[in-house]
Each structure stands twice: as structure tokens, then as C-alpha cells.
Design a protein around this motif. Structure first.
Motif, PDB file in Angstrom:
ATOM      1  N   ARG A 182      11.499  -9.841   0.297  1.00  0.00           N
ATOM      2  CA  ARG A 182      12.204  -8.615  -0.107  1.00  0.00           C
ATOM      3  C   ARG A 182      13.591  -8.927  -0.634  1.00  0.00           C
ATOM      4  NH1 ARG A 182       9.721  -6.613   4.668  1.00  0.00           N
ATOM      5  NH2 ARG A 182      11.617  -7.041   5.856  1.00  0.00           N
TER       6      ARG A 182
ATOM      7  N   ALA B 238      18.635  -6.890  -8.985  1.00  0.00           N
ATOM      8  CA  ALA B 238      20.075  -6.722  -9.208  1.00  0.00           C
ATOM      9  C   ALA B 238      20.525  -7.474 -10.444  1.00  0.00           C
ATOM     10  CB  ALA B 238      20.843  -7.196  -7.983  1.00  0.00           C
TER      11      ALA B 238
ATOM     12  N   GLU C 231      13.304 -10.277  -4.155  1.00  0.00           N
ATOM     13  CA  GLU C 231      12.991  -9.222  -5.113  1.00  0.00           C
ATOM     14  C   GLU C 231      14.220  -8.362  -5.394  1.00  0.00           C
ATOM     15  OE1 GLU C 231      10.277  -8.869  -6.797  1.00  0.00           O
ATOM     16  OE2 GLU C 231       9.216 -10.506  -5.797  1.00  0.00           O
ATOM     17  N   GLU C 232      14.988  -8.060  -4.365  1.00  0.00           N
ATOM     18  CA  GLU C 232      16.207  -7.271  -4.551  1.00  0.00           C
ATOM     19  C   GLU C 232      17.234  -8.026  -5.386  1.00  0.00           C
ATOM     20  OE1 GLU C 232      17.433  -6.383  -0.623  1.00  0.00           O
ATOM     21  OE2 GLU C 232      15.808  -4.935  -0.229  1.00  0.00           O
ATOM     22  N   ASP C 233      17.338  -9.314  -5.142  1.00  0.00           N
ATOM     23  CA  ASP C 233      18.288 -10.129  -5.896  1.00  0.00           C
ATOM     24  C   ASP C 233      17.890 -10.194  -7.363  1.00  0.00           C
ATOM     25  OD1 ASP C 233      20.513 -12.182  -6.019  1.00  0.00           O
ATOM     26  OD2 ASP C 233      18.821 -13.438  -6.661  1.00  0.00           O
TER      27      ASP C 233
END
Length: 554
Positions: A530, A538, A533-535
Motif C-alpha cells: 500500500r 503521489a 502504491e501511495e508513493d
């Protein structure tokens, strides 16, 4: 504290007693190991993983040893053998990636998964098989590089070349894993460029673009012929020739799939990058092996004398023989330089996976605690030093007597690849059964599974038994050849049964599906996925130049 305490709940100070496949004592030891080490770092980027996956399937055997199979079987049987082996290796690769993508924890390896999903003792035996096989092969690749260097006349002592090459191989392994990954990225890039260049050159020669402008076409398939006989005449001889080509082709693929799993513990976002590597694995095999064998059979006659010269260097390479036959003077040195890079790269990679195999064993509690210790950059330095102890074996080749001893060490690895693939398929089958029994979904699955794994278990077991089949023909018996072909089997059985009857006598021979631990460390893996994926999201929102290019070509 078990492994899941550190990964799933770092602040927990209690023991977790949920696993049946790992004993409480083993879980406590792993927790203690994790608390006293900083652990490895996820510094292998996606481009590194992709290129290492490519480079891991290209070895010196494709450049040199393939000539022996061409001589024995002819171009048609060489092609058939490599097509069959490519499909089998793809079956193994998709199977173990499904296993690895579920739980790519630090110290991940097929021996770790086997120890958790199948049998502790079997996993221990596989881990030590990897440790000593990769270590010996690292020394072998260095000696192979030295033999390749002899292609160019020089008066430098062999020991000096060995020392220089070993220093570079070891230095690349004692740097942080990011340095190793970057070096392997460029090594693999050179291999890929060399293969593509040779394929283009082959097409030119086939179409008559060489200095003599003689159009080769598939002339060598007619003269001396597409299929040869081996040992005995007639149809039986042609079947024996196919068996020989099939058995020998495996050496070109050894440990490529397993290497992907071994780097997953230090790979960024492995749950995404492992399936990505598996999905493109078949195309790499098709391009770099199947097309190469077609090209070799088209531009090099199977009765060329150099193929069985026994030189062991680029002079025995079917590519170099074809280039010289075409009258091109400069390219043999270029090809030899690429082969040298390939051997050098393989030595570096084998030393890396040998050290990580020992690290994986130590994380699971099957090797001394000291081998789990890492520096602040994530290097398991004691494991690397232990793996380096195999490298001085390369110096044995400096003398005739020492060379014999070195060959005996090398014999231990002759069946290692097929043994590993059989165990990998068994591990996948038990993992799949446990996953279904416990109602856990798969992160990645291939359309050819589980059927491919079921077929591969049988075929690789057959190849394991056929490894030295030729010594059983009348007049060809040799005790040395027999031991060379089969010595690795009793060594592996000794490791497995020795552990089972001593340290593992209280463990089941094989874990029941509902007993298999599929969850220890899972929360941390999912949290890491997760975060990745967030990085990535962003960075795309910021509109960096890489995301811009991706959108341009989407």
C-alpha cells in the motif's frame, strides 16, 4: 516473539502461538534475530528487477556449451530441446512467482517457502543446496572467465587473472545491494545487446549479407542434416541425441527463476514487480533462447570441428565459428568480450544468491544467528563472507591435480538445477492446496497453472535421473562420469534425511494444508504494498517527467 510480531506488530512484546509449521522455539529465535539486526533493505528497483530477470536466464552455456548439443543432435533437435526446456522453465517461473508474490518477506527464498509450506527438513536441505551450489558456481564462473580471456594471447599468470576477477566479484557483493543491482542491470544490458546483435548478424548471414555474399538460408539443415544420431545409429540414435540435447539444455537455464525469488526480499514493491517479471518471462525465453537456437542451427554446421575441440573458450562457440567461416575478422573478439562479461556477471550473481540463501536459512533459524546480522545499509556481511569462502576454489584450476579436485566440487552442482525445480513445483502444489483449504486468494496466477507444475514435476524428475544416461551404454561406462552426473543426488538426500532424523524428528514429513502458515508477516507485506502504491500515485500527481512519458505512450 515470532516473525509476525516484528512485521505485523512491531510494538508487541508477546509471543505469537499461531503457527503450526514453525515451532514455538523457532518462532522465538526468529523474533530474537529480527530484533538484533537492522535487516536487509528494499533497494532493488523495478528496472533492476526486470533486467536481472532477463540476465538471469542468459548464461555462458548459451554462447559456448550449446555447440556440443548442436554437434550431438543437429539443428532440429537442438531447437526442439530448447523449446521444450523453455516451456518447462516458464512453468516453474510462473509457479514460484505465485508462491513468492504472496509473502515476499525479507530473507525470502524457495527454501524458506518450502520450509513453511511443505516440510521443514526439505526446506533446510534445499537452502543448503543453494548455498553450496551457488558458491561453487561463483568460483566456476570466474575460472570460465579466465579461460575466455585466453582467447586473446597474453602472458599474465592464471592466478593473477583469477585474483583480479575475484576481487571485482567480491567488491560488488560487499557494497550495498543497490550497487549490486545497478551493476547487474548494466551487465544484463550488455548480454541483451550481445544477443540482439548476434541475432541481427545471423539474419544478415542467412540472407547473404556477409563478405562472401553467400546466402546460407537453412542450408545446414540439409547438409550435413537437421537431425544427427548419438552413440548408436538409426532412429534409436536420433532419440538418444534428443535426450542428450534435452538434458544439456537445462544448464543454460539453471536457477534463473529462483534468482527472482531471492531478490524479492530486497525488491521495491515485490507484489507488483514479481508478477510483472513472470508475465514477460516467456517472451524473454522465446527471444533469447528459441531464436538463438534457430540462428545457431542456421549459421553453424553441426559437424564443425571447433564445436568439440574441448577448448572451452570462445573458439568453441558456434557463434564465433560461424563468424569466422563467414570471413569476419573483428567480431570474434567482440563476441568473446560479451561472453567474458556474461561469465563475470554470472559469478557476481551466484555469489549474491549464495549469501542470501544462507541469510534466508539463518532468518528461519536453520543456520547460526550471526548470519542474519546486517550493517546499516542492509548488507548481511557475515553471510557474504561465508559465501566468499567458496571463491578460492577457483585457484585449484591453476594445477592439474587441483583441477581434478575442483571438478569434484563442481560435480555436486550438476543435478542441483533439476533437483531445485522439482522441489519448487512441489512447494507450489502444497502452497496452492493450503491456500484453497484456508480460503486465501492468490495475488498472481497463471493460466497454465497448476497443470504446468504437475507436468514439470514429472519431467524434471525424469531429467534428474537421465542426467548421465549415456554412461550406461556399452563401452561408455566410467566411474568418474557416473559420479559426476549423480553425486549431487545422495548429497541432497543426506541433507534432507539427516535433518529429518535428527533436528526435525518431531516434525511431520509433510504439513497438512490447514497447518501451513500463510499469514505470518502478511500484514507487513500488505502495508508495504500500500505504501508503494501511495508513493507511486503521489509521484504521478506531481507530474514528474517519468509519469509524463508514461502518459504520452499510454
Amino acid at each position: 516473539m515470532s516473525l509476525s510480531d516484528k512485521f505485523d506488530n512491531p510494538d508487541s512484546g508477546t509471543d505469537v502461538e499461531k503457527t503450526n509449521s514453525m515451532s514455538k522455539m523457532e518462532s522465538a529465535r526468529i523474533g530474537e534475530v529480527i530484533k538484533t539486526t537492522e535487516g536487509t533493505k528494499r533497494a532493488i528497483k523495478s528496472r533492476h528487477a526486470q533486467m536481472i530477470a532477463i540476465g538471469g536466464t542468459i548464461g555462458t552455456s548459451l554462447f559456448i556449451a550449446s555447440g556440443q548439443s548442436l554437434h550431438a543432435g543437429g539443428p532440429a533437435l537442438l531447437l526442439i530441446a530448447y523449446v521444450v526446456m523453455s516451456c518447462m522453465v516458464y512453468g516453474v517461473a510462473t509457479a514460484i512467482v505465485e508462491v513468492g508474490a504472496h509473502l515476499p518477506i525479507p530473507g525470502a527464498s524457495m527454501s524458506m517457502y518450502c520450509s513453511r509450506y511443505v516440510s521443514k527438513s526439505l526446506g533446510v536441505a534445499l537452502g543448503y543446496l543453494y548455498f553450496y551450489s551457488f558458491g561453487i558456481l561463483a568460483a566456476y564462473e570466474v575460472t570460465a572467465a579466465v579461460i575466455v580471456i585466453d582467447f586473446w594471447p597474453n602472458s599474465v599468470p592464471v592466478a593473477a587473472w583469477i585474483t583480479l576477477l575475484l576481487l571485482i566479484v567480491i567488491i560488488l557483493n560487499v557494497f550495498p545491494v543497490g550497487v549490486y543491482a545497478e551493476a547487474e542491470f548494466w551487465f544484463a544490458s550488455i548480454k541483451v545487446a550481445l544477443i540482439i546483435g548476434l541475432l541481427i548478424l545471423s539474419l544478415v548471414l542467412i540472407l547473404g549479407g556477409g563478405p562472401s555474399h553467400h546466402r546460407l538460408g537453412f542450408y545446414y539443415w540439409e547438409n550435413p542434416g537437421a537431425i544427427n544420431t548419438y552413440i548408436i545409429p538409426g532412429d534409436s540414435g536420433r532419440f538418444v541425441a534428443f535426450l542428450y540435447c534435452w538434458v544439456q539444455s537445462g544448464f543454460s537455464f539453471y536457477f534463473g527463476p529462483e534468482q527472482i525469488i531471492l531478490i524479492s526480499g530486497e525488491m521495491k514493491n515485490p507484489r507488483k514487480n514479481l508478477p510483472r517479471a513472470a508475465r514477460t518471462f516467456f517472451y524473454r525465453l522465446a527471444i533469447f533462447y528459441i531464436l538463438s537456437t534457430i540462428a545457431i542451427g542456421a549459421i553453424c554446421a553441426s559437424n564443425s570441428k571447433g564445436l568439440v575441440s574441448g577448448a572451452g573458450n570462445a573458439n568453441a562457440s558456434p557463434w564465433v565459428i560461424a563468424i569466422r567461416t563467414a570471413g569476419i575478422d573483428i567480431l570474434p573478439s567482440v563476441v568473446n568480450g560479451g561472453i567474458l562479461t556474461s561469465a563475470w556477471s554470472s559469478g557476481t550473481a551466484y555469489l549474491y544468491v549464495s549469501s542470501r540463501s544462507l541469510y534466508s536459512l539463518a532468518v528461519m533459524g536453520h543456520a547460526p544467528n550471526i548470519f542474519t546480522r546486517c550493517n546499516r545499509r542492509g548488507l548481511p556481511y557475515y553471510s557474504v563472507l561465508a559465501a566468499c569462502l567458496f571463491t578460492p576454489l577457483a585457484y585449484l584450476t591453476c594445477s592439474t591435480q587441483g583441477g581434478v579436485v575442483f571438478n569434484w566440487f563442481l560435480n555436486l552442482t550438476n543435478t542441483a538445477g533439476h533437483t531445485s525445480w522439482v522441489i519448487c513445483c512441489i512447494t507450489y502444489m502444497r502452497f496452492t492446496k493450503a491456500r484453497k483449504a484456508q480460503g486465501i486468494a492468490s495475488i498472481y496466477s497463471s493460466r497454465i497453472q497448476p497443470y504446468a507444475a504437475q507436468v514439470c514435476i514429472f519431467l524434471f524428475a525424469l531429467l534428474l535421473l537421465l542426467n548421465g544416461f549415456y554412461v550406461f551404454f556399452p563401452g561408455r561406462w566410467s566411474l568418474g562420469s557416473f559420479l559426476s552426473a549423480y553425486l549431487g543426488i545422495p548429497i541432497f538426500l543426506t541433507l534432507w534425511l539427516g535433518h529429518k532424523l535428527t533436528l526435525g524428528r518431531n516434525d511431520p514429513w509433510i504439513f497438512a494444508p490447514h497447518q501451513v502458515d500463510l499469514t505470518t508477516g502478511l500484514n507487513a507485506v500488505e502495508a508495504d504494498a500500500r505504501a508503494c502504491e501511495e508513493d507511486e500515485a503521489a509521484r504521478q500527481d506531481k507530474g514528474d517527467w517519468q509519469s509524463g512519458i508514461r502518459k504520452l505512450f499510454a
